[in-house]
Design a protein around this motif. Structure first.
Motif, PDB file in Angstrom:
ATOM      1  N   ASN A  21       0.932  -1.338   0.080  1.00  0.00           N
ATOM      2  CA  ASN A  21       0.001  -0.142   0.039  1.00  0.00           C
ATOM      3  C   ASN A  21       0.773   1.316   0.047  1.00  0.00           C
ATOM      4  O   ASN A  21       0.458   2.134  -0.299  1.00  0.00           O
ATOM      5  N   ASN A  22       2.240   0.953   0.115  1.00  0.00           N
ATOM      6  CA  ASN A  22       2.881   2.265   0.180  1.00  0.00           C
ATOM      7  C   ASN A  22       4.198   2.005  -0.276  1.00  0.00           C
ATOM      8  O   ASN A  22       5.168   1.117   0.096  1.00  0.00           O
ATOM      9  N   PRO A  23       4.663   2.538  -1.749  1.00  0.00           N
ATOM     10  CA  PRO A  23       5.832   2.116  -2.558  1.00  0.00           C
ATOM     11  C   PRO A  23       7.014   2.692  -1.813  1.00  0.00           C
ATOM     12  O   PRO A  23       8.152   2.218  -2.312  1.00  0.00           O
ATOM     13  N   ASN A  24       6.928   3.425  -0.756  1.00  0.00           N
ATOM     14  CA  ASN A  24       8.133   3.971  -0.232  1.00  0.00           C
ATOM     15  C   ASN A  24       8.259   3.380   1.160  1.00  0.00           C
ATOM     16  O   ASN A  24       9.121   3.816   2.042  1.00  0.00           O
ATOM     17  N   ALA A  25       7.357   2.183   1.407  1.00  0.00           N
ATOM     18  CA  ALA A  25       7.779   1.411   2.746  1.00  0.00           C
ATOM     19  C   ALA A  25       8.674   0.535   2.570  1.00  0.00           C
ATOM     20  O   ALA A  25       9.034   0.111   1.536  1.00  0.00           O
ATOM     21  N   ARG A  26       9.428   0.023   3.811  1.00  0.00           N
ATOM     22  CA  ARG A  26      10.486  -0.918   3.624  1.00  0.00           C
ATOM     23  C   ARG A  26      10.376  -1.942   4.813  1.00  0.00           C
ATOM     24  O   ARG A  26       9.640  -1.345   5.830  1.00  0.00           O
ATOM     25  N   PHE A  27      10.629  -3.224   4.704  1.00  0.00           N
ATOM     26  CA  PHE A  27      10.603  -4.239   5.615  1.00  0.00           C
ATOM     27  C   PHE A  27      11.894  -3.914   6.590  1.00  0.00           C
ATOM     28  O   PHE A  27      12.815  -3.367   6.192  1.00  0.00           O
ATOM     29  N   LEU A  28      11.817  -3.809   7.789  1.00  0.00           N
ATOM     30  CA  LEU A  28      12.899  -3.835   8.730  1.00  0.00           C
ATOM     31  C   LEU A  28      12.987  -5.009   9.720  1.00  0.00           C
ATOM     32  O   LEU A  28      12.035  -5.415  10.343  1.00  0.00           O
ATOM     33  N   ALA A  29      13.931  -5.711   9.489  1.00  0.00           N
ATOM     34  CA  ALA A  29      14.294  -6.971  10.372  1.00  0.00           C
ATOM     35  C   ALA A  29      15.583  -6.710  11.150  1.00  0.00           C
ATOM     36  O   ALA A  29      15.568  -6.286  12.291  1.00  0.00           O
ATOM     37  N   GLY A  30      16.777  -7.209  10.612  1.00  0.00           N
ATOM     38  CA  GLY A  30      17.908  -6.878  11.496  1.00  0.00           C
ATOM     39  C   GLY A  30      18.412  -5.453  11.406  1.00  0.00           C
ATOM     40  O   GLY A  30      19.036  -4.760  12.314  1.00  0.00           O
ATOM     41  N   GLY A  31      18.205  -4.950  10.348  1.00  0.00           N
ATOM     42  CA  GLY A  31      18.563  -3.420  10.165  1.00  0.00           C
ATOM     43  C   GLY A  31      19.873  -3.096   9.961  1.00  0.00           C
ATOM     44  O   GLY A  31      20.440  -1.715   9.729  1.00  0.00           O
ATOM     45  N   THR A  32      20.763  -4.220   9.536  1.00  0.00           N
ATOM     46  CA  THR A  32      22.493  -4.042   9.720  1.00  0.00           C
ATOM     47  C   THR A  32      22.722  -3.373   8.385  1.00  0.00           C
ATOM     48  O   THR A  32      23.793  -2.510   8.299  1.00  0.00           O
ATOM     49  N   ASN A  33      21.947  -3.256   7.411  1.00  0.00           N
ATOM     50  CA  ASN A  33      22.346  -2.248   6.117  1.00  0.00           C
ATOM     51  C   ASN A  33      21.422  -1.263   6.090  1.00  0.00           C
ATOM     52  O   ASN A  33      21.850   0.040   5.631  1.00  0.00           O
ATOM     53  N   LEU A  34      20.013  -1.481   6.043  1.00  0.00           N
ATOM     54  CA  LEU A  34      18.821  -0.389   5.742  1.00  0.00           C
ATOM     55  C   LEU A  34      19.203   0.789   6.758  1.00  0.00           C
ATOM     56  O   LEU A  34      19.118   1.927   6.201  1.00  0.00           O
ATOM     57  N   LEU A  35      19.619   0.763   8.200  1.00  0.00           N
ATOM     58  CA  LEU A  35      19.351   1.618   8.838  1.00  0.00           C
ATOM     59  C   LEU A  35      20.832   2.749   8.321  1.00  0.00           C
ATOM     60  O   LEU A  35      20.853   3.755   8.520  1.00  0.00           O
ATOM     61  N   ASP A  36      21.767   1.993   8.116  1.00  0.00           N
ATOM     62  CA  ASP A  36      23.082   2.654   7.502  1.00  0.00           C
ATOM     63  C   ASP A  36      22.677   3.647   6.483  1.00  0.00           C
ATOM     64  O   ASP A  36      23.161   4.469   6.375  1.00  0.00           O
ATOM     65  N   LEU A  37      22.013   3.078   5.391  1.00  0.00           N
ATOM     66  CA  LEU A  37      21.780   3.424   4.117  1.00  0.00           C
ATOM     67  C   LEU A  37      20.563   4.794   4.548  1.00  0.00           C
ATOM     68  O   LEU A  37      20.784   5.849   3.843  1.00  0.00           O
ATOM     69  N   MET A  38      19.989   4.662   5.664  1.00  0.00           N
ATOM     70  CA  MET A  38      18.888   5.923   6.131  1.00  0.00           C
ATOM     71  C   MET A  38      19.674   6.984   6.452  1.00  0.00           C
ATOM     72  O   MET A  38      19.470   7.964   6.429  1.00  0.00           O
ATOM     73  N   LYS A  39      20.879   6.564   7.287  1.00  0.00           N
ATOM     74  CA  LYS A  39      21.520   7.504   8.040  1.00  0.00           C
ATOM     75  C   LYS A  39      22.320   8.441   7.071  1.00  0.00           C
ATOM     76  O   LYS A  39      22.493   9.505   7.476  1.00  0.00           O
ATOM     77  N   GLU A  40      22.808   7.713   5.873  1.00  0.00           N
ATOM     78  CA  GLU A  40      23.716   8.213   5.018  1.00  0.00           C
ATOM     79  C   GLU A  40      22.794   9.028   3.913  1.00  0.00           C
ATOM     80  O   GLU A  40      23.312   9.439   2.994  1.00  0.00           O
ATOM     81  N   ASP A  41      21.351   8.985   4.112  1.00  0.00           N
ATOM     82  CA  ASP A  41      20.360   9.583   3.310  1.00  0.00           C
ATOM     83  C   ASP A  41      20.365   9.040   1.839  1.00  0.00           C
ATOM     84  O   ASP A  41      19.881   9.440   0.476  1.00  0.00           O
ATOM     85  N   VAL A  42      20.815   7.556   1.537  1.00  0.00           N
ATOM     86  CA  VAL A  42      20.744   6.823   0.430  1.00  0.00           C
ATOM     87  C   VAL A  42      19.263   6.412   0.445  1.00  0.00           C
ATOM     88  O   VAL A  42      18.627   6.526  -0.711  1.00  0.00           O
ATOM     89  N   GLU A  43      18.928   5.655   1.485  1.00  0.00           N
ATOM     90  CA  GLU A  43      17.506   5.173   1.353  1.00  0.00           C
ATOM     91  C   GLU A  43      16.744   6.068   2.194  1.00  0.00           C
ATOM     92  O   GLU A  43      17.267   6.754   3.297  1.00  0.00           O
ATOM     93  N   ARG A  44      15.516   6.618   1.626  1.00  0.00           N
ATOM     94  CA  ARG A  44      14.485   7.417   2.269  1.00  0.00           C
ATOM     95  C   ARG A  44      13.126   6.946   2.483  1.00  0.00           C
ATOM     96  O   ARG A  44      12.161   7.629   1.789  1.00  0.00           O
ATOM     97  N   PRO A  45      12.908   5.825   3.260  1.00  0.00           N
ATOM     98  CA  PRO A  45      11.846   5.159   3.281  1.00  0.00           C
ATOM     99  C   PRO A  45      10.831   6.166   4.184  1.00  0.00           C
ATOM    100  O   PRO A  45      11.288   6.702   5.135  1.00  0.00           O
TER     101      PRO A  45
END
Length: 335
Positions: A21-45
């Motif tokens: 329902n949201n193309p800008n949503a992401r799954f969060l599991a361990g977060g070991t890669n996604l959270l780093d990408l968010m902090k670097e402003d590469v991923e913007r969910p």
């Protein structure tokens, strides 16, 4: 880090529906890669859907179906648990070796099996938002193509992207012919061979996998094989302590006497996805397990390499790595 909403999923279907329902949503599991990408402003969910408590973490024998005799790894199982499980260590030591080569103990304790498959490239141009990157922002260009590309691809790259895929675990899964099971928002399930899971860049380098948005990895199946006694994961890197591969090789052999009946070879650090060395495998079938034949097989595979301006050394490194990995596999992991 930009603002986002956070929800904790109650079950797999509702989790997938939240993403669908949201193309800008992401799954969060361990977060070991996604959270780093968010902090670097590469991923913007705009929304994170926490799936860590859905279960889907068991390692178990498969007792029916086409993969009867193999094992199943839960998509949300931790890398540590997969690497150390008795079934994996006994029947798929290649996978154990690859996972242990991939990251520190702290990261393995957090990272999930499905998340490992979904991790994104560590190309520095992808992480540096001031630089052009078609993977991060389509149609902006590829900074690495004419830039510093020592760590980049020698197989399967396109004018759009020369990045490499970082996972060690996935390289072993490619050699072991794993099958990825996923579920969508409607509860429908499908199975994807590991060879078809990740993508080469082509004209859509921003798409790493063939998953549809909202599909959740529920399990990873490994078919039964006879490679346990003769397999080895070799990782060549700039430093011994948790660096990404310059070149890695997952090698497995099944022999009868000294004749090779089956061979499996996959490479990491050389392409946008785990690179299955099919030409090398084919060159070995029916041949004696000798260093000369290993070298001929390696040459057959590496002949198609197309190095960039700073990584021509990977061609010879790949040749030598395939040979060494096959020798180690033949000797049961011993030098």
């Amino acid at each position: 880090m930009r603002p986002f909403t956070y929800t904790r999923a109650k079950d797999a279907t509702s989790a997938s529906q939240s993403l669908a329902n949201n193309p800008n949503a992401r799954f969060l599991a361990g977060g070991t890669n996604l959270l780093d990408l968010m902090k670097e402003d590469v991923e913007r969910p705009t929304s994170l859907v926490d799936i860590a408590e859905l279960g889907l973490s068991d390692v178990k024998s498969i007792t029916s179906g086409s993969n009867k005799g193999g094992i199943s790894l839960g998509g949300l199982g931790k890398n540590t648990d997969a690497a150390n499980h008795p079934l994996v260590r006994q029947h798929y030591p290649l996978l154990t070796q690859a996972i242990l080569a991939g990251a520190s103990g702290q990261i393995r304790n957090m990272a999930t099996n499905g998340g490992n498959l979904m991790q994104r490239t560590r190309c520095p141009y992808f992480y540096e938002v001031a630089m052009p990157c078609n993977k991060r922002t389509p149609e902006t260009g590829c900074g690495a193509k004419e830039g510093i590309n020592r760590m980049h691809a020698i197989f399967g790259w396109s004018e759009q992207c020369v990045a490499v895929y970082p996972s060690d675990m996935a390289v072993a899964l490619a050699a072991l012919d794993a099958v990825i099971h996923v579920r969508n928002a409607s509860g429908q399930e499908r199975s994807i061979p590991i060879a078809d899971f990740h993508r080469l860049p082509g004209n859509q380098p921003d798409r790493d996998t063939n998953l549809m948005h909202g599909e959740l990895i529920t399990s990873i199946e490994l078919p039964q094989n006879r490679f346990a006694e003769k397999s080895y994961y070799l990782k060549v890197r700039d430093r011994a302590s948790y660096a990404f591969a310059l070149v890695s090789v997952a090698a497995a052999l099944e022999t009868e006497g000294n004749i090779i009946k089956k061979a499996r070879i996959a490479m990491g650090g050389v392409a946008h996805k785990p690179w299955r060395a099919l030409k090398a495998e084919q060159a070995l079938i029916g041949k004696e397990a000798t260093e000369a034949n290993f070298r001929a097989a390696a040459n057959a595979e590496m002949a198609d390499a197309k190095p960039l301006s700073h990584n021509a050394f990977k061609v010879e490194l790949g040749n030598r790595s395939i040979v060494l990995a096959l020798q180690m596999a033949l000797n049961g992991g011993k030098a």
